[in-house]
Write an enzyme that holds these catalytic residues in place. Sequence first.
Site, mmCIF file in Angstrom:
data_model
loop_
_atom_site.group_PDB
_atom_site.id
_atom_site.type_symbol
_atom_site.label_atom_id
_atom_site.label_comp_id
_atom_site.label_asym_id
_atom_site.label_seq_id
_atom_site.Cartn_x
_atom_site.Cartn_y
_atom_site.Cartn_z
ATOM 1 N N ARG A 63 -6.390 5.065 -12.563
ATOM 2 C CA ARG A 63 -4.995 5.008 -12.995
ATOM 3 C C ARG A 63 -4.937 5.319 -14.487
ATOM 4 O O ARG A 63 -5.702 4.745 -15.254
ATOM 5 C CB ARG A 63 -4.431 3.609 -12.703
ATOM 6 C CG ARG A 63 -2.995 3.626 -12.217
ATOM 7 C CD ARG A 63 -2.566 2.256 -11.780
ATOM 8 N NE ARG A 63 -1.996 1.485 -12.876
ATOM 9 C CZ ARG A 63 -1.523 0.258 -12.743
ATOM 10 N NH1 ARG A 63 -1.553 -0.342 -11.564
ATOM 11 N NH2 ARG A 63 -1.020 -0.368 -13.770
ATOM 12 N N ARG A 92 -11.487 -0.059 -11.638
ATOM 13 C CA ARG A 92 -10.464 0.129 -10.609
ATOM 14 C C ARG A 92 -10.200 1.591 -10.287
ATOM 15 O O ARG A 92 -10.104 2.428 -11.168
ATOM 16 C CB ARG A 92 -9.149 -0.533 -11.060
ATOM 17 C CG ARG A 92 -7.986 -0.262 -10.115
ATOM 18 C CD ARG A 92 -6.908 -1.285 -10.236
ATOM 19 N NE ARG A 92 -6.060 -1.071 -11.407
ATOM 20 C CZ ARG A 92 -4.999 -1.836 -11.686
ATOM 21 N NH1 ARG A 92 -4.687 -2.859 -10.905
ATOM 22 N NH2 ARG A 92 -4.295 -1.605 -12.762
ATOM 23 N N ARG A 109 8.473 -10.262 -16.276
ATOM 24 C CA ARG A 109 7.418 -10.047 -17.261
ATOM 25 C C ARG A 109 7.852 -10.480 -18.651
ATOM 26 O O ARG A 109 7.058 -10.398 -19.591
ATOM 27 C CB ARG A 109 7.112 -8.553 -17.312
ATOM 28 C CG ARG A 109 5.701 -8.155 -17.002
ATOM 29 C CD ARG A 109 5.685 -6.641 -17.064
ATOM 30 N NE ARG A 109 4.387 -6.061 -16.961
ATOM 31 C CZ ARG A 109 3.817 -5.678 -15.814
ATOM 32 N NH1 ARG A 109 4.413 -5.892 -14.675
ATOM 33 N NH2 ARG A 109 2.651 -5.098 -15.839
ATOM 34 N N LYS A 112 -3.003 -9.552 -8.941
ATOM 35 C CA LYS A 112 -1.637 -9.820 -8.460
ATOM 36 C C LYS A 112 -1.283 -8.939 -7.259
ATOM 37 O O LYS A 112 -0.736 -9.410 -6.271
ATOM 38 C CB LYS A 112 -0.599 -9.561 -9.566
ATOM 39 C CG LYS A 112 -0.702 -10.464 -10.769
ATOM 40 C CD LYS A 112 0.478 -10.266 -11.717
ATOM 41 C CE LYS A 112 0.568 -8.861 -12.311
ATOM 42 N NZ LYS A 112 -0.496 -8.551 -13.283
ATOM 43 N N ARG A 159 -1.892 -3.051 -23.046
ATOM 44 C CA ARG A 159 -1.260 -3.838 -21.983
ATOM 45 C C ARG A 159 -1.598 -5.320 -22.142
ATOM 46 O O ARG A 159 -0.753 -6.179 -21.883
ATOM 47 C CB ARG A 159 -1.689 -3.325 -20.610
ATOM 48 C CG ARG A 159 -0.973 -2.029 -20.218
ATOM 49 C CD ARG A 159 -1.712 -1.257 -19.154
ATOM 50 N NE ARG A 159 -1.769 -1.932 -17.875
ATOM 51 C CZ ARG A 159 -2.706 -1.714 -16.958
ATOM 52 N NH1 ARG A 159 -3.667 -0.835 -17.185
ATOM 53 N NH2 ARG A 159 -2.682 -2.367 -15.817
HETATM 54 P P1 ADP Z 1 -0.356 -4.279 -14.316
HETATM 55 O O1 ADP Z 1 -1.652 -3.873 -13.714
HETATM 56 O O2 ADP Z 1 -0.345 -4.161 -15.818
HETATM 57 O O3 ADP Z 1 0.138 -5.595 -13.839
HETATM 58 P P2 ADP Z 1 1.930 -2.828 -13.084
HETATM 59 O O4 ADP Z 1 1.547 -1.847 -12.051
HETATM 60 O O5 ADP Z 1 2.560 -4.092 -12.663
HETATM 61 O O6 ADP Z 1 0.609 -3.083 -13.946
HETATM 62 O O7 ADP Z 1 2.908 -2.125 -14.163
HETATM 63 C C1 ADP Z 1 2.603 -0.904 -14.763
HETATM 64 C C2 ADP Z 1 3.560 -0.600 -15.905
HETATM 65 O O8 ADP Z 1 4.908 -0.546 -15.410
HETATM 66 C C3 ADP Z 1 3.617 -1.656 -17.013
HETATM 67 O O9 ADP Z 1 2.605 -1.461 -17.969
HETATM 68 C C4 ADP Z 1 5.018 -1.397 -17.597
HETATM 69 O O10 ADP Z 1 5.040 -0.256 -18.415
HETATM 70 C C5 ADP Z 1 5.828 -1.097 -16.348
HETATM 71 N N1 ADP Z 1 6.452 -2.313 -15.753
HETATM 72 C C6 ADP Z 1 6.224 -2.805 -14.500
HETATM 73 N N2 ADP Z 1 6.953 -3.924 -14.283
HETATM 74 C C7 ADP Z 1 7.668 -4.135 -15.416
HETATM 75 C C8 ADP Z 1 8.584 -5.146 -15.824
HETATM 76 N N3 ADP Z 1 8.938 -6.160 -15.013
HETATM 77 N N4 ADP Z 1 9.103 -5.052 -17.078
HETATM 78 C C9 ADP Z 1 8.782 -4.037 -17.900
HETATM 79 N N5 ADP Z 1 7.908 -3.077 -17.575
HETATM 80 C C10 ADP Z 1 7.351 -3.108 -16.362
#
Ligand code: ADP
Length: 214
Positions: free
Chosen positions: A157, A127, A90, A15, A168
């Site tokens: 990360r 990653r 989400r 994404k 996750r």
């Molecule tokens: P991913 O690689 O899981 O898509 P992100 O970088 O988008 O990771 O998000 C990392 C963390 O930030 C998520 O695991 C969550 O804890 C939090 N987070 C990000 N966006 C949201 C959202 N829209 N709603 C709730 N939590 C979020």
Amino acid sequence: MAVRVVMLGPPGAGKGTQAEHLAAHFGVPRISTGDMLREAVAAATPLGALVSAVMARGELVSDQVMVEVVRERLTRPDVERGFVLDGFPRTVAQAGALDRQFGQDGQVIVIDLDVPEAEVVHRLAKRRVCRACGANATETAVAAGRCVRCDGELTHRADDDAEVVKQRLRVYAAETLPLVEYYRARPGYHRVQGAAGAEEVAAVLARIVGGAGA
Ligand code: ADP
Ligand code: ZN
């Protein structure tokens, strides 16, 4: 017409990479809620204090907090021509909030990146991200050991650790997968195979978004 894109798909689907391509291609900002939250944690703001433990566990920040963070971000002038949202919505509640802001009728293009679970687990284990600027490291950068953007040190990360990745993915299946049902019947919904090379996927997405926005 504004280009408004929402990226869906499991962690590790690409994404972030694809959102950056699209945002650059269409001249609109990429809005990554994950990056915004990580920046808040790094800067030790009140928001950062509120979310850091939740993120470390691989769980979701509350809808109430996220809706407010994004609502505020989407009132800034740079989103007038559109945006690429990466990591939001989400949950169905978050999608409902976005609909209330922009209306339902195909105005938001939804890109659902479909990548098999085994592949995302593999990608997240490999990653590396830049400790300084947060950018995802390309394979060339990983080989060189430094960020191509800022020469910063590369790191794993914290929430890419195997146990947190499992959590996750569970959270994705329980909270985010229902969004596919939510969006699927709309003309703006597109499911795209994300397991191909990044360049190939980027070309497909640019065509979809370009066609929809014309
Ligand atoms: P991913 O690689 O899981 O898509 P992100 O970088 O988008 O990771 O998000 C990392 C963390 O930030 C998520 O695991 C969550 O804890 C939090 N987070 C990000 N966006 C949201 C959202 N829209 N709603 C709730 N939590 C979020
Ligand atoms: Zn960097």
